[in-house]
Design an enzyme around this catalytic site. Sequence first.
Site, PDB file in Angstrom:
ATOM      1  CB  SER A  53      -0.949   0.012   1.204  1.00  0.00           C
ATOM      2  OG  SER A  53      -0.221   0.020   2.417  1.00  0.00           O
ATOM      3  CG  ASP A 101      -2.388 -10.457  11.238  1.00  0.00           C
ATOM      4  OD1 ASP A 101      -1.220  -9.991  11.211  1.00  0.00           O
ATOM      5  OD2 ASP A 101      -2.925 -10.873  12.274  1.00  0.00           O
ATOM      6  CE  LYS A 153      14.088  -5.493   6.612  1.00  0.00           C
ATOM      7  NZ  LYS A 153      13.031  -6.105   5.770  1.00  0.00           N
ATOM      8  CB  ALA A 169      18.697  -8.300  14.992  1.00  0.00           C
ATOM      9  N   GLY A 218       5.323   2.873  -0.370  1.00  0.00           N
ATOM     10  CA  GLY A 218       6.751   2.622  -0.574  1.00  0.00           C
ATOM     11  C   GLY A 218       7.075   1.822  -1.805  1.00  0.00           C
TER      12      GLY A 218
END
Length: 286
Positions: free
Chosen positions: A13, A58, A155, A153, A15
């Site tokens: 939604s 979710d 990533k 951490a 970026g």
Amino acid sequence: MDTKNVWFITGASKGLGLSLVKQLLQQGYNVAATSRNIEDLSRAVGQADNHFLPLSVDLKTEASVEAAINATIAQFGRIDVVVNNAGYGLLGSIEELTDQEARENFDVNVFGSLNVVRSAMPHLREQQSGHIINISSIGGFTGNFPGFGIYCATKFAVEGFSESLAAEAKAFGINVTIVSPGYFRTDFLAASSLGVPSRQIDAYEAVRASQQAHQTQINGNQPGDPEKAVAALIRIASEQNPPLHLFLGQDAYDMAYTKINAVKNELENWKAMTVSTGFDAESVIA
């Protein structure tokens, strides 16, 4: 890549996710896209036709993710490219971030992606093809960012399981790519995407300076063009032998080499100690 191929994209939604959905639809691809709020997603994309399937998901709930994967299969008949893009930043020192704040970041950035992978893999294995693209960060390769320890951490975890996944999925004709962007001009550093600790410790001057810089100076002035990043993602999905690691941005390139060179230097400086820790040949023979 055939534009009839199906893309499944999380965190779509805003970026990079939103830019990716829009470019793919413009090029005629079939796209299933997820967000926590389907109205926000549909409004942001602004397109309603048979090529676009908006889904409310979710990511922390495995059943919700599985339902979205099944809905995509029902609509388009298959899935070809999975993009784990959903995630958020968290800026605070290791000491001041609470257990709950840290776990929530892992739940979305790591376990949400794992839920998608587990649900998608049976379909990709059955068709003996596919491409999983996991969006990491340059912070998943180098953790030299005061205040980003927990985010880094998460990533690092994404990069670790993605490397193993690539080794596991190769036998089924499935490619895996880890994308590590530098700073791109999205809303990643906006308040809606960047968490901060509920309790701040003023003694962490470097962390507070980093927080101030990211929220007021870097935000809106990032050097990376998100539209070019998205075009790169679409291109690698069409490559016969796509990279396992794809860094995006001059800043990511430079920071990656800074770490690579630092590790190489430490390996050589401490080589004698490193290689001295095995059993002696005489002991092995005895």
